[in-house]
Design a protein around this motif. Sequence first.
Motif, short mmCIF file in Angstrom:
data_model
loop_
_atom_site.label_atom_id
_atom_site.label_comp_id
_atom_site.label_asym_id
_atom_site.label_seq_id
_atom_site.Cartn_x
_atom_site.Cartn_y
_atom_site.Cartn_z
N ASN A 114 99.58 55.03 6.44
CA ASN A 114 99.76 56.18 7.33
C ASN A 114 101.13 56.85 7.19
N ALA A 115 101.98 56.28 6.34
CA ALA A 115 103.26 56.93 6.05
C ALA A 115 103.17 57.82 4.81
N ALA A 116 102.01 57.84 4.14
CA ALA A 116 101.85 58.58 2.90
C ALA A 116 101.85 60.09 3.14
N ALA A 117 102.23 60.83 2.10
CA ALA A 117 102.17 62.29 2.18
C ALA A 117 100.74 62.79 2.07
N LEU A 120 91.05 54.29 10.89
CA LEU A 120 92.42 54.08 11.34
C LEU A 120 93.44 54.63 10.36
N VAL A 121 92.95 55.08 9.21
CA VAL A 121 93.84 55.72 8.24
C VAL A 121 93.99 57.18 8.62
N SER A 122 95.18 57.54 9.07
CA SER A 122 95.45 58.90 9.54
C SER A 122 96.93 59.18 9.35
N PRO A 123 97.32 59.72 8.21
CA PRO A 123 98.75 59.94 7.93
C PRO A 123 99.44 60.70 9.05
N GLU A 124 100.55 60.14 9.52
CA GLU A 124 101.24 60.73 10.67
C GLU A 124 101.91 62.05 10.32
N HIS A 125 102.44 62.14 9.10
CA HIS A 125 103.10 63.37 8.66
C HIS A 125 102.61 63.71 7.26
N GLY A 126 101.30 63.69 7.10
CA GLY A 126 100.73 63.94 5.80
C GLY A 126 99.32 64.50 5.91
N GLN A 127 98.64 64.54 4.80
CA GLN A 127 97.30 65.12 4.72
C GLN A 127 96.27 64.05 4.43
N LEU A 128 95.12 64.17 5.07
CA LEU A 128 93.99 63.27 4.85
C LEU A 128 92.85 64.09 4.23
N VAL A 129 92.36 63.62 3.09
CA VAL A 129 91.34 64.34 2.33
C VAL A 129 90.16 63.40 2.09
N TRP A 130 88.97 63.90 2.36
CA TRP A 130 87.74 63.18 2.02
C TRP A 130 87.06 63.92 0.88
N LEU A 131 86.90 63.26 -0.26
CA LEU A 131 86.16 63.80 -1.39
C LEU A 131 84.89 62.97 -1.52
N VAL A 132 83.75 63.59 -1.29
CA VAL A 132 82.48 62.86 -1.26
C VAL A 132 81.45 63.59 -2.10
N ASP A 133 80.47 62.85 -2.59
CA ASP A 133 79.40 63.52 -3.32
C ASP A 133 78.26 63.86 -2.37
N ARG A 161 92.48 38.10 -0.50
CA ARG A 161 92.93 39.42 -0.95
C ARG A 161 94.39 39.66 -0.59
N LEU A 162 94.97 40.63 -1.26
CA LEU A 162 96.26 41.19 -0.90
C LEU A 162 96.02 42.66 -0.59
N THR A 163 96.66 43.19 0.43
CA THR A 163 96.41 44.58 0.80
C THR A 163 97.64 45.25 1.40
N LEU A 164 97.76 46.56 1.15
CA LEU A 164 98.70 47.35 1.93
C LEU A 164 98.17 47.43 3.35
N LEU A 178 109.64 52.86 5.93
CA LEU A 178 108.38 52.68 5.21
C LEU A 178 108.41 53.48 3.91
N PRO A 179 107.87 52.91 2.84
CA PRO A 179 107.74 53.72 1.61
C PRO A 179 106.77 54.86 1.84
N ARG A 180 107.02 55.99 1.21
CA ARG A 180 106.15 57.16 1.39
C ARG A 180 105.54 57.54 0.04
N PHE A 181 104.29 57.19 -0.14
CA PHE A 181 103.59 57.56 -1.35
C PHE A 181 103.29 59.06 -1.37
N ASP A 182 103.33 59.64 -2.56
CA ASP A 182 102.91 61.03 -2.70
C ASP A 182 101.40 61.13 -2.58
#
Length: 251
Positions: free
Chosen positions: A193-196, A225-238, A184-187, A138-142
Amino acid sequence: MASDATLTVCADPAALAETAANLLIDVASEAVRERGRFMLCLAGGETPRKTYALLALPAFSERVRWDRTWVFFGDERVVPPDHAESNYRMAHETLLSRVPIPPAQIVRMRGEDADAESAAAAYAASLNEVFGTRRGELPRFDLVLLGLGVDGHTASLFPGSPVLREVFRTVAAVHAGAAAIPQRLTLTLPVLNAAARVAFLVAGAEKAKVLKTLLVERALLPAALVSPEHGQLVWLVDRAAAALLTAAERR
């Protein structure tokens, strides 16, 4: 909220945009320093638009190695790139046309293609080519930027979609019946979930209910369902989006 995710509540949409822009700059600097290039996946929508406009300003843009940045898209409507509803057009007008990124390093989804399935397969092939991934990898986005719909969808992953069960394809054509432009087209979830790092950008009072549903009630909506397996999940909200969260729930 999941213990491996972080939540940052910003005062208003402007502060959210600045926080997101600074996050992108930090991740880009780290990626270029460690791996020689920055692999970025952009989101559509109004909240990311403010971040892109800020990043285009010299005070921010001059801090990014655009010559070492590759830009991709999390989803796209099946429309031409000059269409008013094109995610590519929005990103191009607000950011990409205003910074010195080589055009060959902008990899867009071809929403104008008559055959959406073929367009999805072509984008998957582009991912493999640019990332240098081999079969089964899988490609791994930064960094992946995502928005959030009031129904809990993210990218073009909608509630009830069979694409939510996808385990092999990185890109899929989808039909979102309730959307104004349903094709639509979508990832897919495996590549997200492979993203850093994955960062959700969420603003506005209309998002408060779904945000609480996701972060507190843990409803299995697509965004959950978005939960990076070997990465960080960040929520930025107002503040408006976080209005229904208690002080304890914001931690």
